[in-house]
Write an enzyme that holds these catalytic residues in place. Structure first.
Site, PDB file in Angstrom:
ATOM      1  N   TYR A  32     -21.012 -21.454  36.256  1.00  0.00           N
ATOM      2  CA  TYR A  32     -20.420 -21.849  34.953  1.00  0.00           C
ATOM      3  C   TYR A  32     -20.646 -23.419  34.883  1.00  0.00           C
ATOM      4  O   TYR A  32     -21.067 -24.068  35.874  1.00  0.00           O
ATOM      5  CB  TYR A  32     -18.904 -21.421  34.670  1.00  0.00           C
ATOM      6  CG  TYR A  32     -17.787 -22.443  35.374  1.00  0.00           C
ATOM      7  CD1 TYR A  32     -17.781 -22.287  36.766  1.00  0.00           C
ATOM      8  CD2 TYR A  32     -17.258 -23.128  34.551  1.00  0.00           C
ATOM      9  CE1 TYR A  32     -16.849 -23.125  37.176  1.00  0.00           C
ATOM     10  CE2 TYR A  32     -16.444 -24.161  35.206  1.00  0.00           C
ATOM     11  CZ  TYR A  32     -16.135 -23.895  36.329  1.00  0.00           C
ATOM     12  OH  TYR A  32     -15.034 -24.721  37.370  1.00  0.00           O
ATOM     13  N   LYS A 145     -21.281 -24.679  41.471  1.00  0.00           N
ATOM     14  CA  LYS A 145     -20.144 -24.384  40.398  1.00  0.00           C
ATOM     15  C   LYS A 145     -19.938 -22.891  40.019  1.00  0.00           C
ATOM     16  O   LYS A 145     -20.350 -22.448  39.086  1.00  0.00           O
ATOM     17  CB  LYS A 145     -20.689 -25.372  39.282  1.00  0.00           C
ATOM     18  CG  LYS A 145     -19.174 -25.423  38.309  1.00  0.00           C
ATOM     19  CD  LYS A 145     -19.542 -26.570  37.374  1.00  0.00           C
ATOM     20  CE  LYS A 145     -18.362 -26.684  36.290  1.00  0.00           C
ATOM     21  NZ  LYS A 145     -17.080 -27.117  36.683  1.00  0.00           N
ATOM     22  N   GLU A 177     -11.279 -33.188  46.815  1.00  0.00           N
ATOM     23  CA  GLU A 177     -11.126 -33.480  45.557  1.00  0.00           C
ATOM     24  C   GLU A 177     -10.179 -32.734  44.921  1.00  0.00           C
ATOM     25  O   GLU A 177      -9.388 -32.116  45.655  1.00  0.00           O
ATOM     26  CB  GLU A 177     -12.343 -32.921  44.881  1.00  0.00           C
ATOM     27  CG  GLU A 177     -12.722 -31.608  45.084  1.00  0.00           C
ATOM     28  CD  GLU A 177     -13.975 -30.788  44.582  1.00  0.00           C
ATOM     29  OE1 GLU A 177     -14.519 -31.390  43.457  1.00  0.00           O
ATOM     30  OE2 GLU A 177     -14.541 -29.785  45.034  1.00  0.00           O
ATOM     31  N   LEU A 202     -17.560 -30.455  44.517  1.00  0.00           N
ATOM     32  CA  LEU A 202     -18.302 -30.359  43.123  1.00  0.00           C
ATOM     33  C   LEU A 202     -18.930 -31.636  42.869  1.00  0.00           C
ATOM     34  O   LEU A 202     -17.927 -32.514  42.476  1.00  0.00           O
ATOM     35  CB  LEU A 202     -17.729 -29.604  42.219  1.00  0.00           C
ATOM     36  CG  LEU A 202     -18.491 -29.229  40.957  1.00  0.00           C
ATOM     37  CD1 LEU A 202     -19.419 -28.145  41.260  1.00  0.00           C
ATOM     38  CD2 LEU A 202     -17.810 -29.246  39.600  1.00  0.00           C
TER      39      LEU A 202
HETATM   40  N1  PDD Z   1     -13.846 -28.568  36.338  1.00  0.00           N
HETATM   41  N2  PDD Z   1     -14.410 -30.618  40.913  1.00  0.00           N
HETATM   42  C1  PDD Z   1     -13.810 -29.493  40.568  1.00  0.00           C
HETATM   43  C2  PDD Z   1     -13.214 -28.424  41.627  1.00  0.00           C
HETATM   44  C3  PDD Z   1     -13.997 -29.124  39.127  1.00  0.00           C
HETATM   45  O1  PDD Z   1     -13.676 -27.866  38.823  1.00  0.00           O
HETATM   46  C4  PDD Z   1     -14.479 -29.945  38.232  1.00  0.00           C
HETATM   47  C5  PDD Z   1     -14.578 -29.630  36.777  1.00  0.00           C
HETATM   48  C6  PDD Z   1     -14.772 -31.251  38.695  1.00  0.00           C
HETATM   49  C7  PDD Z   1     -15.321 -32.220  37.881  1.00  0.00           C
HETATM   50  O2  PDD Z   1     -16.635 -32.061  37.181  1.00  0.00           O
HETATM   51  P1  PDD Z   1     -17.178 -32.526  35.941  1.00  0.00           P
HETATM   52  O3  PDD Z   1     -17.098 -34.036  35.996  1.00  0.00           O
HETATM   53  O4  PDD Z   1     -18.752 -32.082  36.088  1.00  0.00           O
HETATM   54  O5  PDD Z   1     -16.243 -32.015  35.040  1.00  0.00           O
HETATM   55  C8  PDD Z   1     -14.641 -31.546  40.092  1.00  0.00           C
HETATM   56  C9  PDD Z   1     -14.057 -28.169  34.875  1.00  0.00           C
HETATM   57  C10 PDD Z   1     -13.996 -29.029  33.846  1.00  0.00           C
HETATM   58  C11 PDD Z   1     -13.410 -26.756  34.615  1.00  0.00           C
HETATM   59  O6  PDD Z   1     -13.409 -25.957  35.690  1.00  0.00           O
HETATM   60  O7  PDD Z   1     -12.848 -26.635  33.668  1.00  0.00           O
END
Ligand code: PDD
Length: 282
Positions: A32, A145, A177, A202
């Site tokens: 996703y 992801k 993270e 991620l």
């Molecule tokens: N989540 N790490 C994890 C485990 C995440 O699920 C996310 C983002 C990030 C940050 O990634 P980015 O900057 O590309 O949004 C880091 C999304 C927003 C979610 O699952 O809703």
């Protein structure tokens, strides 16, 4: 009425249907993206498509779109149909639908679902959030992801039950993270630390933008993991994600950061990142 995109058509909620044999539903066999948009313009779109392509390739899921220009058009139509100015896109691609069998089915087409959503008010969060610390229970391919988010959900829920906004996960004593965001601290020499973008995290799009922006503005950034001990000595902390941008962290477990106030470097980075997003909609 909210409109959803499902496998080539735009549907109302009651008609937006996916097979019970969808492998995402049966096995979490899918990927996703969450992408922000402002004034109907997609933000950081290129970076999201690069990561999406990588996630699909890593799982051997075929690419459902001719190219990312066609994906952009599909999303733009969806945003238009929903008459939404600002918000987020949830895009999910699974391997497809087939009789339940662990082995990859032959000749299936991926299932694609896209919908828009809006975020809760950030007003209170930008004053600073608290995070807990937990063991990182996830697999060793956190760089994909994947829609399989159960460890993230469990830890985030536990943290929320204890009154924390987010949880920072620790593997071998190193903070990897958050459950839904990337983690940063700033030490007393004003050096910004965040875990390197390897298989244990991620590689967040916001993380990547923030690192580049910080470096361009003269800050020293080290993509090097940090420990709970480093947290106890740090000057500032923040987290990043598409849905919240940059958020100051003012408490980590029992440790109060910067007397419970967002730090100056964090505030500067928030300002620079917001400017960077605004530039994309002009
Ligand atoms: N989540 N790490 C994890 C485990 C995440 O699920 C996310 C983002 C990030 C940050 O990634 P980015 O900057 O590309 O949004 C880091 C999304 C927003 C979610 O699952 O809703």
């Amino acid at each position: 009425m909210t409109i959803y995109y499902v496998n080539g058509s735009y549907q109302s909620r009651s008609k937006a249907l996916i097979s019970v044999e969808d492998r995402g539903f049966n096995f979490s066999d899918g990927v996703y993206e969450v992408i922000g948009f402002s004034k109907q313009k997609l933000l950081n779109f290129k970076k999201h498509t690069v990561r999406l392509k990588r996630s699909l390739n890593n799982l051997n899921i075929s690419h459902p779109f001719k190219n990312f220009k066609s994906l952009e058009l599909i999303i733009s139509n969806l945003i238009n149909l929903n008459s939404t100015e600002n918000g987020f896109i949830y895009l999910q691609i699974t391997r497809g639908s087939a009789k339940r069998n662990h082995l990859f089915p032959k000749n299936v087409s991926p299932n694609v679902v896209i919908f828009t959503f809006s975020n809760k008010d950030l007003k209170n969060l930008i004053k600073g959030v608290s995070v807990g610390i937990s063991q990182d229970l996830r697999w060793l391919r956190c760089d994909i992801k994947s829609i399989s988010l159960l460890p993230n959900l469990l830890e985030k829920q536990k943290a929320s039950d204890k009154g924390f906004y987010e949880i920072w996960q620790s593997r071998n004593n190193q903070i990897t993270e958050g459950s839904t965001s990337n983690a940063f601290i700033i030490n007393t020499k004003n050096v910004i630390f965040t875990h390197p973008a390897n298989n244990l995290i991620l590689g967040g799009v916001t993380r990547d933008c923030v690192i580049n922006i910080a470096k361009r503005n003269g800050f020293l950034v080290k993509e090097k993991s940090f420990t709970i001990n480093d947290i106890q000595k740090c000057k500032e902390a923040f987290l990043t994600s598409t849905t919240v941008g940059v958020l100051p962290v003012i408490k980590i477990d029992k440790c109060i950061i910067n007397k419970g106030k967002p730090g100056n470097i964090t505030l500067k980075i928030m300002e620079l990142y917001n400017k960077y997003l605004i530039k994309q909609i002009k």
